[in-house]
Write a protein that holds these residues in place. Structure first.
Motif, mmCIF file in Angstrom:
data_model
loop_
_atom_site.group_PDB
_atom_site.id
_atom_site.type_symbol
_atom_site.label_atom_id
_atom_site.label_comp_id
_atom_site.label_asym_id
_atom_site.label_seq_id
_atom_site.Cartn_x
_atom_site.Cartn_y
_atom_site.Cartn_z
ATOM 1 N N UNK A 163 0.994 -1.189 -0.194
ATOM 2 C CA UNK A 163 -0.563 -0.136 -0.101
ATOM 3 C C UNK A 163 1.308 0.930 0.284
ATOM 4 N N UNK A 164 2.360 0.997 0.756
ATOM 5 C CA UNK A 164 3.049 2.290 0.549
ATOM 6 C C UNK A 164 3.341 2.484 -0.924
ATOM 7 N N UNK A 165 3.693 1.601 -1.354
ATOM 8 C CA UNK A 165 4.777 2.241 -1.821
ATOM 9 C C UNK A 165 4.166 1.952 -3.941
ATOM 10 N N UNK A 166 2.259 1.502 -3.684
ATOM 11 C CA UNK A 166 1.584 1.953 -4.882
ATOM 12 C C UNK A 166 0.765 3.674 -4.096
ATOM 13 N N UNK A 167 1.305 4.072 -2.979
ATOM 14 C CA UNK A 167 0.517 5.393 -2.782
ATOM 15 C C UNK A 167 -0.906 5.120 -2.196
ATOM 16 N N UNK A 168 -1.464 4.777 -1.783
ATOM 17 C CA UNK A 168 -2.531 4.142 -1.480
ATOM 18 C C UNK A 168 -2.843 4.688 0.013
ATOM 19 N N UNK A 169 -3.191 6.332 -0.078
ATOM 20 C CA UNK A 169 -3.531 6.939 1.141
ATOM 21 C C UNK A 169 -4.510 6.492 1.835
ATOM 22 N N UNK A 207 10.211 4.978 1.590
ATOM 23 C CA UNK A 207 9.665 4.911 -0.022
ATOM 24 C C UNK A 207 8.323 5.442 -0.363
ATOM 25 N N UNK A 208 7.504 5.481 0.753
ATOM 26 C CA UNK A 208 7.041 6.489 0.880
ATOM 27 C C UNK A 208 6.526 7.797 -0.204
ATOM 28 N N UNK A 209 7.746 8.315 0.263
ATOM 29 C CA UNK A 209 7.723 9.283 -0.060
ATOM 30 C C UNK A 209 7.627 9.663 -2.032
ATOM 31 N N UNK A 210 8.154 8.412 -2.731
ATOM 32 C CA UNK A 210 8.482 8.439 -4.567
ATOM 33 C C UNK A 210 6.555 9.391 -4.775
ATOM 34 N N UNK A 211 5.440 7.990 -3.999
ATOM 35 C CA UNK A 211 4.591 8.150 -5.009
ATOM 36 C C UNK A 211 3.756 8.859 -3.893
ATOM 37 N N UNK A 212 4.338 9.804 -3.550
ATOM 38 C CA UNK A 212 3.935 11.698 -3.047
ATOM 39 C C UNK A 212 2.467 10.980 -1.990
ATOM 40 N N UNK A 213 2.942 9.735 -0.884
ATOM 41 C CA UNK A 213 1.399 9.782 0.230
ATOM 42 C C UNK A 213 1.477 11.074 0.786
ATOM 43 N N UNK A 214 0.738 11.327 1.685
ATOM 44 C CA UNK A 214 0.161 12.472 2.296
ATOM 45 C C UNK A 214 1.424 12.208 3.667
ATOM 46 N N UNK A 215 2.166 13.497 4.412
ATOM 47 C CA UNK A 215 2.744 13.888 5.169
ATOM 48 C C UNK A 215 2.366 12.873 6.406
ATOM 49 N N UNK A 216 0.375 13.621 6.950
ATOM 50 C CA UNK A 216 0.104 12.594 7.897
ATOM 51 C C UNK A 216 -0.107 11.429 7.503
ATOM 52 N N UNK A 217 0.165 10.788 6.570
ATOM 53 C CA UNK A 217 0.210 9.638 6.594
ATOM 54 C C UNK A 217 1.576 8.671 7.038
ATOM 55 N N UNK A 218 2.346 9.491 5.819
ATOM 56 C CA UNK A 218 3.682 9.090 6.411
ATOM 57 C C UNK A 218 4.395 8.958 7.820
#
Length: 235
Positions: A163-169, A207-218
């Motif tokens: 989920x983190x790699x695919x960027x699903x917030x 890794x999650x910064x690559x698909x640009x997940x929101x900061x709060x999620x990361x």
């Protein structure tokens, strides 16, 4: 994608099975139930798992819920049939005219990859549901007690990592709320780095910064992983 394969009719399965899988993709639960009910009990048990995985891959959460209520096992694998011979031929012909496979060795290698596929069992459904970009599907699976720590294979990734790699917030917080351990793959990454110190590695939060997940999620996996490192010295 498995669901796309059923829609295009590339799998070597009886016509009734292919039709049922298309009904799954279309969300037609009553028709799917009737088809499964008409089968011999052993056949229904066998194909129900494939139906469950297909529903999870395609984000049909209502179908997933109904199948689990009917006796499908959320943590068991499902059988994905081999490709049809005609699909092999079309694929080989396409490769021969595709610039991405320029050169005889590239064509042979790609052909070998396709030809070696002879069907396989895959799962669990939570891994498939994590890929469908719809939080309702993994939510249904988790409410039916899907094992959040189960993987396709011992060395494969966890649902949270996927989920983190695919960027699903929407799915990342859901998995964390159900007890997903952000340290599990970070520890695996750390062990890999100790064996291969020259190779670049990153934590899940990085890794999650690559698909640009929101900061709060990361921030959630980052805080929990950091706490585990300090408390258990797992790394």
């Amino acid at each position: 994608m498995i669901g796309d394969g059923w829609s295009k009719g590339v799998y070597d399965a009886p016509p009734a099975i292919s039709k049922m899988m298309v009904d799954v993709i279309d969300g037609k639960l009553p028709r799917v139930r009737r088809q499964l009910h008409a089968m011999k009990p052993t056949d229904a048990s066998h194909w129900r798992q494939t139906v469950l995985l297909t529903a999870a891959w395609t984000g049909q959460s209502t179908v997933v819920d109904g199948l689990l209520n009917d006796g499908a096992a959320d943590n068991d694998p499902g059988w994905i049939p081999p490709y049809k011979a005609a699909f092999f031929i079309r694929t080989v012909n396409a490769m021969q005219h595709d610039p991405r496979f320029a050169g005889q060795n590239a064509v042979k290698g790609a052909m070998a990859t396709v030809m070696q596929y002879r069907g396989h069992y895959t799962g669990p459904a939570l891994m498939a549901g994590t890929k469908c970009a719809d939080a309702a599907t993994p939510d249904v699976l988790l409410r039916h007690h899907a094992n959040i720590a189960q993987r396709v294979a011992p060395n494969d990734t966890y649902a949270l990592t996927l989920a983190i790699v695919t960027g699903d917030a929407s799915v990342v917080p859901l998995l964390l709320d159900h007890g997903a351990d952000p340290c599990a793959d970070d520890q695996h990454i750390a062990r890999f780095h100790r064996k291969h110190p020259t190779r670049s590695t990153h934590t899940l939060a990085r890794i999650g910064t690559s698909p640009a997940l929101p900061v709060a999620v990361l921030a959630r996996p980052a805080r929990r992983a950091l706490a585990a490192v300090h408390e258990t010295h797992a790394f």
